[in-house]
Design a protein around this motif. Sequence first.
Motif, short mmCIF file in Angstrom:
data_model
loop_
_atom_site.label_atom_id
_atom_site.label_comp_id
_atom_site.label_asym_id
_atom_site.label_seq_id
_atom_site.Cartn_x
_atom_site.Cartn_y
_atom_site.Cartn_z
N LEU A 54 0.84 -1.21 0.00
CA LEU A 54 0.00 0.00 0.00
C LEU A 54 0.87 1.26 0.00
O LEU A 54 0.60 2.22 -0.72
CB LEU A 54 -0.92 -0.03 1.24
N CYS A 55 1.94 1.19 0.80
CA CYS A 55 2.88 2.32 0.88
C CYS A 55 3.52 2.57 -0.49
O CYS A 55 3.65 3.73 -0.92
CB CYS A 55 3.94 2.01 1.92
N GLY A 101 4.04 5.65 -5.32
CA GLY A 101 4.05 5.71 -6.80
C GLY A 101 3.05 6.71 -7.33
O GLY A 101 3.36 7.50 -8.23
N LEU A 102 1.83 6.67 -6.75
CA LEU A 102 0.80 7.62 -7.18
C LEU A 102 1.21 9.07 -6.88
O LEU A 102 1.05 9.97 -7.70
CB LEU A 102 -0.54 7.31 -6.49
N ASN A 142 1.77 11.92 -9.57
CA ASN A 142 1.06 13.21 -9.48
C ASN A 142 2.04 14.38 -9.40
O ASN A 142 1.81 15.44 -9.98
CB ASN A 142 0.14 13.23 -8.25
N TRP A 143 3.12 14.17 -8.65
CA TRP A 143 4.14 15.22 -8.51
C TRP A 143 4.80 15.52 -9.86
O TRP A 143 4.99 16.68 -10.23
CB TRP A 143 5.18 14.78 -7.48
N GLN A 144 5.12 14.44 -10.62
CA GLN A 144 5.72 14.62 -11.94
C GLN A 144 4.77 15.36 -12.88
O GLN A 144 5.17 16.25 -13.63
CB GLN A 144 6.08 13.25 -12.56
#
Length: 250
Positions: free
Chosen positions: A16-17, A22-23, A27-29
């Motif tokens: 989950l971590c 990854g998400l 999103n940051w990218q």
Amino acid sequence: GSDVTREALLLAGWFLCAVVTGLADRNWQAYLRQTEQRALEAERTREEAALRRAGEERLRIARELHDSLTHSISIVKLQAGVAVHLARKRGEEVPPALLAIQEASGEAMRELRATLEVLRTDEPTGTPALLVERARAAGLAVELTVTGEERPLAATVDRAMYRIVQEALTNAARHAGPAKVTVQLGYSEGELTVRVEDDGTADPAVPPTPGIGLTGMRERVTALGGTLHAAPRAEGGFAVRARLPLGETG
């Protein structure tokens, strides 16, 4: 039993971590890409606004200069004409300097009228093909060739390309004599190449004096990050060659 459950929960927690990380990273990218895109768009808008303001200011100054110069030159031309007429009427020899003044003032008036024509049509009102048609109709032997994949251009690149072809054809009509002129537009992946060449009377040993048209061309091309070469050809005649980065359309 409890150890297996604990390990399963731990693995699930790690999984989950990793998913959340990854998400978050994706999103940051995406956020970084959007921010960069907005910054580039803002910079392009600022550049276009600055170019427009600079163009408007040059237009205003050129018009003011034209108005004042036309008045002054017309007086010089008139006075020289009167003096020549009176000398001939009296049967006197007309001084060569006076004839030179009369001729130079007439040429200056023609140049100013040509400049005013450019100022009156500050924004492009057609295509290079239309410019070539007009030049042919005016008696210039000119051919247009297009290579590569022709596609829509950014407004600033389109204006620069139109102005380069217009100014080069005007100069060829004015200075090249009975010459053949070629206009070549070359589209490649990242740039547009504009070449206007004639086989006229220009001499490599006598480089041209940069006029308002050539200076304006150079400013437009430089502002877009391109390069411009305008000079007599080694084999005779004159060549204008510009390379314009294409960038994004808009």
